[in-house]
Scaffold this motif. Sequence first.
Motif, short mmCIF file in Angstrom:
data_model
loop_
_atom_site.label_atom_id
_atom_site.label_comp_id
_atom_site.label_asym_id
_atom_site.label_seq_id
_atom_site.Cartn_x
_atom_site.Cartn_y
_atom_site.Cartn_z
N GLN A 4 0.82 -1.19 0.00
CA GLN A 4 0.00 0.00 0.00
C GLN A 4 0.86 1.25 0.00
O GLN A 4 1.99 1.26 0.50
CB GLN A 4 -0.93 0.00 1.22
CG GLN A 4 -1.96 -1.12 1.19
CD GLN A 4 -2.85 -1.08 2.41
OE1 GLN A 4 -2.43 -0.69 3.49
NE2 GLN A 4 -4.10 -1.49 2.23
N GLY A 8 -2.76 4.06 3.01
CA GLY A 8 -3.42 2.84 2.58
C GLY A 8 -3.88 2.84 1.14
O GLY A 8 -4.55 1.90 0.69
N ARG A 10 -3.84 2.46 -2.91
CA ARG A 10 -3.25 1.42 -3.76
C ARG A 10 -2.10 2.01 -4.57
O ARG A 10 -2.24 3.07 -5.19
CB ARG A 10 -4.29 0.83 -4.71
CG ARG A 10 -3.72 -0.32 -5.54
CD ARG A 10 -4.73 -0.92 -6.49
NE ARG A 10 -4.11 -2.01 -7.24
CZ ARG A 10 -4.70 -2.66 -8.24
NH1 ARG A 10 -5.92 -2.35 -8.61
NH2 ARG A 10 -4.05 -3.64 -8.87
#
Length: 266
Positions: A4, A8, A10
């Motif tokens: 990540q 967090g 992507r």
Amino acid sequence: MVMQGIGGRRLAATVLLVRDRIINGQSDVEVYIQERVSTMANFPRATVFPGGGVDSRDFADGHGKEVWRGPSAEDWALRLGVEPHVAYALVFAAIRELFEEAGTLLAEYTDGSGLVKDTSHFHDYRAQLETHEISLTDMLQKENLAIRSDLIVPFARWVSPEGNKGQFDTFSFIAEEPEGQWVDGDTSEASSTGYFPARLILDGWRAGLLRLVIPTWASLFELSQFRTVAQLMEFTENITVEPMFNEAIDNPRYAEFYQALRKERF
């Protein structure tokens, strides 16, 4: 294994594939773009560069040194400001996505016969990569190839603002079209593709013919400042890849984009 990005989000990678072009007697830099199909979950109908999310197949699986040539993951980690295993995955994702979506492969033969110049006999792998049937590492090992990490350079890092539908931490890279290779738009993700000068793409956006998101617009704006790939590559030697958050809104270089965005909303 960390997969990540910031907050967090992507991890993702995009590649600005560029080449020199003489237009009306004047040199210019062209970049390869594609218009995403309307069924895409993220940025439908947007004009973008080849790219996509990092996934588990992009991380080293014990065969890293066999399929990698050029600056190491540790070297890349210093340039990108991430851990070496993340840098490895980002470079692999960038090269994989470019091959999947544009048919351009930044790789060499491990027998010493040089860079890949004809990718036509690797064409069938593209669909298999897109559906995750194989990994890029699988393909490289089977064909006795290794990626060339020196054929891409870092350009920017854009972090999605809070509240965006798609939350990505996207690293952008620049690559020059390899000698002997030709791009093609044989991908299910794009309705149209092609090389165009950055200035022309921005003019199309101003005319309301194209949809651009801020990372793409900003990259095109920066590209439009250069007349040759050599000038662009010289500029990238001094780039520090820092995460770009909401501060882009207050950046006077990008004022035109946000002024147009406000007009669309009201």
